[in-house]
Design a protein around this motif. Structure first.
Motif, PDB file in Angstrom:
ATOM      1  N   ALA A 249       0.844  -1.191   0.000  1.00 60.99           N
ATOM      2  CA  ALA A 249       0.000   0.000   0.000  1.00 60.99           C
ATOM      3  C   ALA A 249       0.878   1.240   0.000  1.00 60.99           C
ATOM      4  O   ALA A 249       2.089   1.169   0.189  1.00 60.99           O
ATOM      5  CB  ALA A 249      -0.907  -0.020   1.227  1.00 60.99           C
ATOM      6  N   LEU A 250       0.254   2.400  -0.207  1.00 59.27           N
ATOM      7  CA  LEU A 250       1.010   3.645  -0.267  1.00 59.27           C
ATOM      8  C   LEU A 250       1.869   3.803   0.976  1.00 59.27           C
ATOM      9  O   LEU A 250       1.400   3.721   2.097  1.00 59.27           O
ATOM     10  CB  LEU A 250       0.046   4.819  -0.396  1.00 59.27           C
ATOM     11  N   ALA A 251       3.167   4.016   0.781  1.00 61.99           N
ATOM     12  CA  ALA A 251       4.114   3.983   1.889  1.00 61.99           C
ATOM     13  C   ALA A 251       4.197   5.321   2.621  1.00 61.99           C
ATOM     14  O   ALA A 251       4.237   5.357   3.844  1.00 61.99           O
ATOM     15  CB  ALA A 251       5.489   3.577   1.382  1.00 61.99           C
ATOM     16  N   ALA A 252       4.271   6.420   1.888  1.00 65.86           N
ATOM     17  CA  ALA A 252       4.367   7.721   2.540  1.00 65.86           C
ATOM     18  C   ALA A 252       3.013   8.122   3.114  1.00 65.86           C
ATOM     19  O   ALA A 252       1.979   7.568   2.763  1.00 65.86           O
ATOM     20  CB  ALA A 252       4.843   8.759   1.533  1.00 65.86           C
ATOM     21  N   ASP A 253       3.005   9.093   4.038  1.00 67.65           N
ATOM     22  CA  ASP A 253       1.757   9.541   4.651  1.00 67.65           C
ATOM     23  C   ASP A 253       0.981  10.507   3.765  1.00 67.65           C
ATOM     24  O   ASP A 253      -0.251  10.529   3.800  1.00 67.65           O
ATOM     25  CB  ASP A 253       2.037  10.200   6.000  1.00 67.65           C
ATOM     26  N   ALA A 254       1.683  11.308   2.998  1.00 65.68           N
ATOM     27  CA  ALA A 254       1.018  12.295   2.158  1.00 65.68           C
ATOM     28  C   ALA A 254       1.944  12.714   1.030  1.00 65.68           C
ATOM     29  O   ALA A 254       3.164  12.676   1.160  1.00 65.68           O
ATOM     30  CB  ALA A 254       0.604  13.511   2.984  1.00 65.68           C
TER      31      ALA A 254
ATOM     32  N   ASP B 128       6.319   1.147  -8.433  1.00 64.89           N
ATOM     33  CA  ASP B 128       7.616   1.280  -7.780  1.00 64.89           C
ATOM     34  C   ASP B 128       7.624   0.496  -6.464  1.00 64.89           C
ATOM     35  O   ASP B 128       6.594  -0.067  -6.059  1.00 64.89           O
ATOM     36  CB  ASP B 128       7.977   2.755  -7.593  1.00 64.89           C
ATOM     37  N   PRO B 129       8.768   0.411  -5.761  1.00 62.29           N
ATOM     38  CA  PRO B 129       8.834  -0.399  -4.542  1.00 62.29           C
ATOM     39  C   PRO B 129       7.883   0.051  -3.438  1.00 62.29           C
ATOM     40  O   PRO B 129       7.539  -0.741  -2.551  1.00 62.29           O
ATOM     41  CB  PRO B 129      10.302  -0.253  -4.103  1.00 62.29           C
ATOM     42  N   ALA B 130       7.435   1.316  -3.464  1.00 60.64           N
ATOM     43  CA  ALA B 130       6.493   1.811  -2.460  1.00 60.64           C
ATOM     44  C   ALA B 130       5.041   1.493  -2.808  1.00 60.64           C
ATOM     45  O   ALA B 130       4.138   1.797  -2.036  1.00 60.64           O
ATOM     46  CB  ALA B 130       6.660   3.313  -2.281  1.00 60.64           C
ATOM     47  N   GLY B 131       4.816   0.874  -3.982  1.00 63.53           N
ATOM     48  CA  GLY B 131       3.461   0.563  -4.400  1.00 63.53           C
ATOM     49  C   GLY B 131       2.779   1.657  -5.187  1.00 63.53           C
ATOM     50  O   GLY B 131       1.589   1.581  -5.473  1.00 63.53           O
ATOM     51  N   HIS B 132       3.515   2.701  -5.581  1.00 62.79           N
ATOM     52  CA  HIS B 132       2.959   3.788  -6.376  1.00 62.79           C
ATOM     53  C   HIS B 132       3.060   3.446  -7.863  1.00 62.79           C
ATOM     54  O   HIS B 132       4.079   2.922  -8.327  1.00 62.79           O
ATOM     55  CB  HIS B 132       3.707   5.095  -6.126  1.00 62.79           C
TER      56      HIS B 132
ATOM     57  N   PRO C 287       7.242  11.292  -4.186  1.00 59.79           N
ATOM     58  CA  PRO C 287       6.101  12.208  -4.127  1.00 59.79           C
ATOM     59  C   PRO C 287       6.513  13.601  -3.671  1.00 59.79           C
ATOM     60  O   PRO C 287       7.347  13.762  -2.790  1.00 59.79           O
ATOM     61  CB  PRO C 287       5.151  11.543  -3.125  1.00 59.79           C
ATOM     62  N   ARG C 288       5.922  14.591  -4.289  1.00 64.31           N
ATOM     63  CA  ARG C 288       6.167  15.968  -3.871  1.00 64.31           C
ATOM     64  C   ARG C 288       5.123  16.370  -2.817  1.00 64.31           C
ATOM     65  O   ARG C 288       4.079  15.718  -2.701  1.00 64.31           O
ATOM     66  CB  ARG C 288       6.115  16.909  -5.058  1.00 64.31           C
TER      67      ARG C 288
END
Length: 210
Positions: free
Chosen positions: A12-17, A180-184, A206-207
């Motif tokens: 799933a999406l790795a970063a918070d935002a 990508d490896p983060a799932g994006h 992500p920006r």
């Protein structure tokens, strides 16, 4: 040919935002942009997507596509989805709300009910590849599809070499995805009316949200 489900779907999406932008290409020429933004707070996540495509012939617009939607999810369930689409003048207003274990989708006022055997077709979810029956929130469609894992590759994104996993969606619609490896999603490719359409991500990471 037998369709095989990948043993390890992207996370799933790795970063918070954050947000990504994509350049949309038709037969190699840019025709539009796509924006994908996400904001997570614990088990709750909000998704925003915007697409704006215009195809011209001799400087005259001959096709226009606009889509925007907002999704709110909690613990893996959609709490609300509100989407608007203008497909070359054909307009769709679609909403999705939970209904027991399933969902109610409203398309221009018409109500469809789906039980838990049919999932929402959104490509950021980790469990997407576990299902085969879907309904769309961008089109007035239900779909029977499966996914094949095609292997690991490397894409060049924003001047960086990005390792990706390559998947193919087959069935009622066919598309190819690179995660990508983060799932994006890093790239999407499909054919539409004899043309090759590509969504190419512009950022390696992500920006910040706008």
């Amino acid at each position: 040919a037998a369709l095989v489900l990948a043993l390890s779907a992207p996370p799933a999406l790795a970063a918070d935002a954050g947000e990504y932008t994509f350049t949309v290409l038709k037969d190699g020429a840019p025709v539009g942009e796509h924006r994908f933004a996400f904001d997570r707070d614990g088990n709750r996540i909000e998704i925003e997507e915007e697409t704006d495509i215009e195809v011209r012939f001799a400087l005259i617009p001959v096709y226009q596509y606009e889509h925007d939607r907002r999704e709110v999810w909690q613990n893996g369930r959609a709490l609300s989805i509100d989407a608007r689409t203008n497909n070359n003048g054909k307009r769709l207003d679609i909403t999705v709300r939970p209904d027991g274990d399933g969902y109610i989708r409203t398309v221009n006022g018409r109500v469809d009910k789906f039980d838990d055997s049919t999932e929402i077709l959104t490509f950021w979810r980790r469990d997407l590849f576990e299902h085969h029956s879907f309904f769309s929130v961008a089109e007035d469609k239900t779909l029977r599809i499966s996914f094949e894992y095609l292997g690991k590759e490397v894409l060049k994104v924003d001047g960086q070499r990005l390792p990706v996993d390559h998947y193919r969606m087959v069935g009622d619609e066919e598309r190819e995805f690179w995660f990508d490896p983060a799932g994006h999603v890093a790239k999407v490719e499909f054919e539409r009316r004899g043309s090759e359409i590509e969504y190419l991500r512009n950022e390696a990471t992500p920006r910040p949200l706008r």
